[in-house]
Design an enzyme around this catalytic site. Sequence first.
Site, PDB file in Angstrom:
ATOM      1  N   ILE A  78       0.834  -1.220   0.000  1.00  0.00           N
ATOM      2  CA  ILE A  78       0.000   0.000   0.000  1.00  0.00           C
ATOM      3  C   ILE A  78       0.865   1.265   0.000  1.00  0.00           C
ATOM      4  N   ASP A  90       2.183   1.813  -6.816  1.00  0.00           N
ATOM      5  CA  ASP A  90       0.922   1.260  -7.314  1.00  0.00           C
ATOM      6  C   ASP A  90      -0.111   1.153  -6.201  1.00  0.00           C
ATOM      7  N   LEU A 114       0.610  -6.462  -4.114  1.00  0.00           N
ATOM      8  CA  LEU A 114       1.556  -5.565  -4.789  1.00  0.00           C
ATOM      9  C   LEU A 114       2.897  -5.498  -4.067  1.00  0.00           C
ATOM     10  N   ALA A 115       2.988  -6.028  -2.867  1.00  0.00           N
ATOM     11  CA  ALA A 115       4.232  -5.906  -2.092  1.00  0.00           C
ATOM     12  C   ALA A 115       5.337  -6.734  -2.739  1.00  0.00           C
ATOM     13  N   GLN A 149      10.085  -6.741  -3.006  1.00  0.00           N
ATOM     14  CA  GLN A 149      11.355  -6.029  -3.184  1.00  0.00           C
ATOM     15  C   GLN A 149      11.361  -5.828  -4.695  1.00  0.00           C
ATOM     16  N   SER A 166       5.335  -9.412 -13.658  1.00  0.00           N
ATOM     17  CA  SER A 166       6.149  -8.365 -14.283  1.00  0.00           C
ATOM     18  C   SER A 166       6.708  -8.772 -15.634  1.00  0.00           C
ATOM     19  N   GLU A 181       9.511  -8.126 -16.471  1.00  0.00           N
ATOM     20  CA  GLU A 181      10.897  -8.551 -16.207  1.00  0.00           C
ATOM     21  C   GLU A 181      11.025 -10.073 -16.351  1.00  0.00           C
ATOM     22  N   TYR A 211      15.310 -10.913  -9.232  1.00  0.00           N
ATOM     23  CA  TYR A 211      13.944 -10.387  -9.129  1.00  0.00           C
ATOM     24  C   TYR A 211      13.028 -11.073 -10.145  1.00  0.00           C
ATOM     25  N   LYS A 256       9.784 -13.345  -9.397  1.00  0.00           N
ATOM     26  CA  LYS A 256       8.447 -13.003  -9.921  1.00  0.00           C
ATOM     27  C   LYS A 256       7.853 -14.186 -10.690  1.00  0.00           C
ATOM     28  N   HIS A 287       5.720   0.885 -15.447  1.00  0.00           N
ATOM     29  CA  HIS A 287       4.795   2.017 -15.334  1.00  0.00           C
ATOM     30  C   HIS A 287       5.305   2.947 -14.250  1.00  0.00           C
TER      31      HIS A 287
HETATM   32  P1  NAP Z   1       7.183  -0.186  -4.905  1.00  0.00           P
HETATM   33  O1  NAP Z   1       6.865   1.258  -5.051  1.00  0.00           O
HETATM   34  O2  NAP Z   1       8.608  -0.596  -4.762  1.00  0.00           O
HETATM   35  O3  NAP Z   1       6.352  -0.739  -3.655  1.00  0.00           O
HETATM   36  C1  NAP Z   1       6.648  -1.966  -3.047  1.00  0.00           C
HETATM   37  C2  NAP Z   1       5.812  -2.117  -1.800  1.00  0.00           C
HETATM   38  O4  NAP Z   1       6.100  -3.390  -1.200  1.00  0.00           O
HETATM   39  C3  NAP Z   1       6.067  -1.075  -0.714  1.00  0.00           C
HETATM   40  O5  NAP Z   1       4.833  -0.687  -0.167  1.00  0.00           O
HETATM   41  C4  NAP Z   1       6.873  -1.840   0.323  1.00  0.00           C
HETATM   42  O6  NAP Z   1       6.722  -1.346   1.633  1.00  0.00           O
HETATM   43  C5  NAP Z   1       6.220  -3.204   0.207  1.00  0.00           C
HETATM   44  N1  NAP Z   1       7.024  -4.281   0.796  1.00  0.00           N
HETATM   45  C6  NAP Z   1       8.313  -4.590   0.553  1.00  0.00           C
HETATM   46  N2  NAP Z   1       8.683  -5.668   1.270  1.00  0.00           N
HETATM   47  C7  NAP Z   1       7.588  -6.066   1.977  1.00  0.00           C
HETATM   48  C8  NAP Z   1       7.315  -7.111   2.881  1.00  0.00           C
HETATM   49  N3  NAP Z   1       8.259  -7.995   3.221  1.00  0.00           N
HETATM   50  N4  NAP Z   1       6.070  -7.223   3.419  1.00  0.00           N
HETATM   51  C9  NAP Z   1       5.106  -6.330   3.088  1.00  0.00           C
HETATM   52  N5  NAP Z   1       5.305  -5.294   2.241  1.00  0.00           N
HETATM   53  C10 NAP Z   1       6.531  -5.167   1.683  1.00  0.00           C
HETATM   54  O7  NAP Z   1       6.592  -1.023  -6.144  1.00  0.00           O
HETATM   55  P2  NAP Z   1       5.514  -0.573  -7.250  1.00  0.00           P
HETATM   56  O8  NAP Z   1       6.238   0.094  -8.370  1.00  0.00           O
HETATM   57  O9  NAP Z   1       4.373   0.081  -6.587  1.00  0.00           O
HETATM   58  O10 NAP Z   1       5.081  -2.005  -7.817  1.00  0.00           O
HETATM   59  C11 NAP Z   1       4.024  -2.738  -7.208  1.00  0.00           C
HETATM   60  C12 NAP Z   1       4.189  -4.203  -7.556  1.00  0.00           C
HETATM   61  O11 NAP Z   1       4.147  -4.379  -8.964  1.00  0.00           O
HETATM   62  C13 NAP Z   1       5.510  -4.825  -7.118  1.00  0.00           C
HETATM   63  O12 NAP Z   1       5.248  -6.172  -6.766  1.00  0.00           O
HETATM   64  C14 NAP Z   1       6.380  -4.774  -8.354  1.00  0.00           C
HETATM   65  O13 NAP Z   1       7.362  -5.783  -8.317  1.00  0.00           O
HETATM   66  C15 NAP Z   1       5.335  -5.029  -9.419  1.00  0.00           C
HETATM   67  N6  NAP Z   1       5.602  -4.464 -10.725  1.00  0.00           N
HETATM   68  C16 NAP Z   1       5.889  -3.144 -10.854  1.00  0.00           C
HETATM   69  C17 NAP Z   1       6.095  -2.600 -12.113  1.00  0.00           C
HETATM   70  C18 NAP Z   1       6.400  -1.141 -12.291  1.00  0.00           C
HETATM   71  O14 NAP Z   1       6.866  -0.765 -13.381  1.00  0.00           O
HETATM   72  N7  NAP Z   1       6.141  -0.292 -11.303  1.00  0.00           N
HETATM   73  C19 NAP Z   1       5.983  -3.421 -13.249  1.00  0.00           C
HETATM   74  C20 NAP Z   1       5.672  -4.761 -13.077  1.00  0.00           C
HETATM   75  C21 NAP Z   1       5.448  -5.280 -11.812  1.00  0.00           C
HETATM   76  P3  NAP Z   1       7.744  -0.219   2.246  1.00  0.00           P
HETATM   77  O15 NAP Z   1       7.356   1.070   1.625  1.00  0.00           O
HETATM   78  O16 NAP Z   1       7.454  -0.275   3.684  1.00  0.00           O
HETATM   79  O17 NAP Z   1       9.120  -0.652   1.851  1.00  0.00           O
HETATM   80  O1  G4F Z   2      13.940   1.935 -13.915  1.00  0.00           O
HETATM   81  P1  G4F Z   2      14.558   0.604 -13.813  1.00  0.00           P
HETATM   82  O2  G4F Z   2      15.339   0.308 -12.575  1.00  0.00           O
HETATM   83  O3  G4F Z   2      13.409  -0.451 -14.081  1.00  0.00           O
HETATM   84  P2  G4F Z   2      13.434  -2.006 -14.466  1.00  0.00           P
HETATM   85  O4  G4F Z   2      14.729  -2.639 -14.144  1.00  0.00           O
HETATM   86  O5  G4F Z   2      12.961  -2.124 -15.874  1.00  0.00           O
HETATM   87  O6  G4F Z   2      12.347  -2.600 -13.458  1.00  0.00           O
HETATM   88  C1  G4F Z   2      11.084  -1.966 -13.265  1.00  0.00           C
HETATM   89  O7  G4F Z   2      10.168  -2.476 -14.208  1.00  0.00           O
HETATM   90  C2  G4F Z   2       9.866  -3.880 -14.079  1.00  0.00           C
HETATM   91  C3  G4F Z   2       8.888  -4.241 -15.193  1.00  0.00           C
HETATM   92  O8  G4F Z   2       9.586  -4.549 -16.365  1.00  0.00           O
HETATM   93  C4  G4F Z   2       9.282  -4.111 -12.702  1.00  0.00           C
HETATM   94  F1  G4F Z   2       8.911  -5.408 -12.583  1.00  0.00           F
HETATM   95  C5  G4F Z   2      10.291  -3.719 -11.643  1.00  0.00           C
HETATM   96  O9  G4F Z   2       9.709  -3.892 -10.359  1.00  0.00           O
HETATM   97  C6  G4F Z   2      10.645  -2.244 -11.829  1.00  0.00           C
HETATM   98  O10 G4F Z   2       9.505  -1.471 -11.534  1.00  0.00           O
HETATM   99  O11 G4F Z   2      15.569   0.382 -15.042  1.00  0.00           O
HETATM  100  C7  G4F Z   2      15.154   0.527 -16.376  1.00  0.00           C
HETATM  101  C8  G4F Z   2      16.375   0.443 -17.290  1.00  0.00           C
HETATM  102  C9  G4F Z   2      17.277  -0.768 -17.031  1.00  0.00           C
HETATM  103  O12 G4F Z   2      17.643  -1.336 -18.239  1.00  0.00           O
HETATM  104  C10 G4F Z   2      18.504  -0.176 -16.357  1.00  0.00           C
HETATM  105  O13 G4F Z   2      19.716  -0.888 -16.597  1.00  0.00           O
HETATM  106  O14 G4F Z   2      17.195   1.588 -17.082  1.00  0.00           O
HETATM  107  C11 G4F Z   2      18.544   1.177 -17.046  1.00  0.00           C
HETATM  108  N1  G4F Z   2      19.316   2.169 -16.297  1.00  0.00           N
HETATM  109  C12 G4F Z   2      20.353   2.891 -16.799  1.00  0.00           C
HETATM  110  N2  G4F Z   2      20.855   3.674 -15.836  1.00  0.00           N
HETATM  111  C13 G4F Z   2      19.159   2.496 -15.008  1.00  0.00           C
HETATM  112  C14 G4F Z   2      20.135   3.452 -14.718  1.00  0.00           C
HETATM  113  N3  G4F Z   2      18.267   2.074 -14.091  1.00  0.00           N
HETATM  114  C15 G4F Z   2      18.335   2.601 -12.846  1.00  0.00           C
HETATM  115  N4  G4F Z   2      17.434   2.203 -11.928  1.00  0.00           N
HETATM  116  N5  G4F Z   2      19.279   3.530 -12.512  1.00  0.00           N
HETATM  117  C16 G4F Z   2      20.209   3.990 -13.416  1.00  0.00           C
HETATM  118  O15 G4F Z   2      21.058   4.813 -13.088  1.00  0.00           O
END
Ligand code: NAP
Ligand code: G4F
Length: 322
Positions: free
Chosen positions: A9, A13, A80-81, A83, A125, A127, A149, A153, A179
């Site tokens: 939460i 997301d 949604l939780a 790492q 994801s 990923e 990761y 997933k 996103h």
């Molecule tokens: P986020 O901002 O990193 O949020 C992760 C959440 O998980 C935080 O609320 C965190 O709490 C909680 N959490 C971490 N470890 C936990 C544990 N052991 N028990 C309970 N809660 C825990 O991620 P997001 O971008 O909103 O993404 C939401 C979900 O979608 C994730 O599962 C992510 O892997 C997946 N996803 C994201 C994307 C994307 O592009 N954003 C794409 C595909 C899939 P704290 O704040 O307390 O650390």
């Molecule tokens: O923003 P990123 O760290 O996102 P990444 O690795 O694509 O993962 C995100 O999207 C996934 C869905 O495909 C989720 F499942 C995951 O939880 C997360 O939300 O990196 C995007 C790209 C990578 O290729 C990385 O190598 O950006 C490249 N990059 C280049 N310089 C960097 C950097 N990424 C980060 N974080 N920091 C840099 O300085």
Amino acid sequence: MKTALITGITGQDGAYLAKLLLKKGYRVVGLLAHRSTNALWRLSYLNIDTEVEYSDGDLTDLSSLIRIIEKIEPDEVYNLAAQSFVGASWQQPILTSQVTGMGVLHMLEAIRLTNPQIKFYQASSSEMFGLVQQPVQSEETPFYPRSPYGVAKLFGHWMTKNYRESYNMFTCSGILFNHESPLRGLEFVTRKVTNAVARIVVGKQNELRLGNIDAKRDWGYAGDYVEAMWLMLQQPHPDDYVIATGKTASVRDMCKIAFSYAGLNYEDYLVIDPELYRPAEVDILLGNPAKARKKLGWEAKTSFEELIQLMVEADLARMKEK
Ligand code: NAP
Ligand code: G4F
């Protein structure tokens, strides 16, 4: 009134989904793991921190999940939780596997043991596609994860499918492509860039260090994507869906847009730092959201350019407030 339990939460997301569900009249309960000092900042940003109920627990603690589900009796659980930072998953592969992988199984077991009628959404994801096996990825594309990761997933994804097939439970996986939003964590590349632009504008930073800027992602707006999560749980049958824009752009493209929005040239500030390269990279992701469009009536509304502008504007506004 339906009750939804949202894990994660306090994440990006979680905040947008909570806002959407509250608007739809749900009672929203968030699993609060008490990890960060100002855990509720995103919910406060959206003005919903006092509308959400909270319950203490952790995805790695099965007993806490059972206790919460028995207490709040949710109709829907959105898991949604995680790492969720790919880069950190090489530094903490075991923790990542426990939370992002095993955590899903804990939640599925908690539901099966308490009330298997509860509908379950798993945040899978793109990923998981990793070293992509097809140029455009759909629900039929074979997986090939490239990070701890991604592997974790994939475990959660298959468990979600397995509980559907084994126990006839209503479990869905959303295979979401990247996103972003103004609520994105600073460790992710889009927000790292838009925050840097704002800091450069006010003179607090004079360079931006990045890794592989040739990586390409299918980037959408988180506010659009949470709608798809909800839609999946409203269908007559559980299923898995790719959620994406169907367009891809490089980190370099994103830098160009973000800097030019503030009247700057990214090349004047960018420093490539080999330390930021990953041990194994996902070079390109591009999703095919056709199934979501057809079955859920969902499509991305916000363009990549609009998204990056939105993020730069929000970071500039934050910088002025300080
Ligand atoms: P986020 O901002 O990193 O949020 C992760 C959440 O998980 C935080 O609320 C965190 O709490 C909680 N959490 C971490 N470890 C936990 C544990 N052991 N028990 C309970 N809660 C825990 O991620 P997001 O971008 O909103 O993404 C939401 C979900 O979608 C994730 O599962 C992510 O892997 C997946 N996803 C994201 C994307 C994307 O592009 N954003 C794409 C595909 C899939 P704290 O704040 O307390 O650390
Ligand atoms: O923003 P990123 O760290 O996102 P990444 O690795 O694509 O993962 C995100 O999207 C996934 C869905 O495909 C989720 F499942 C995951 O939880 C997360 O939300 O990196 C995007 C790209 C990578 O290729 C990385 O190598 O950006 C490249 N990059 C280049 N310089 C960097 C950097 N990424 C980060 N974080 N920091 C840099 O300085």
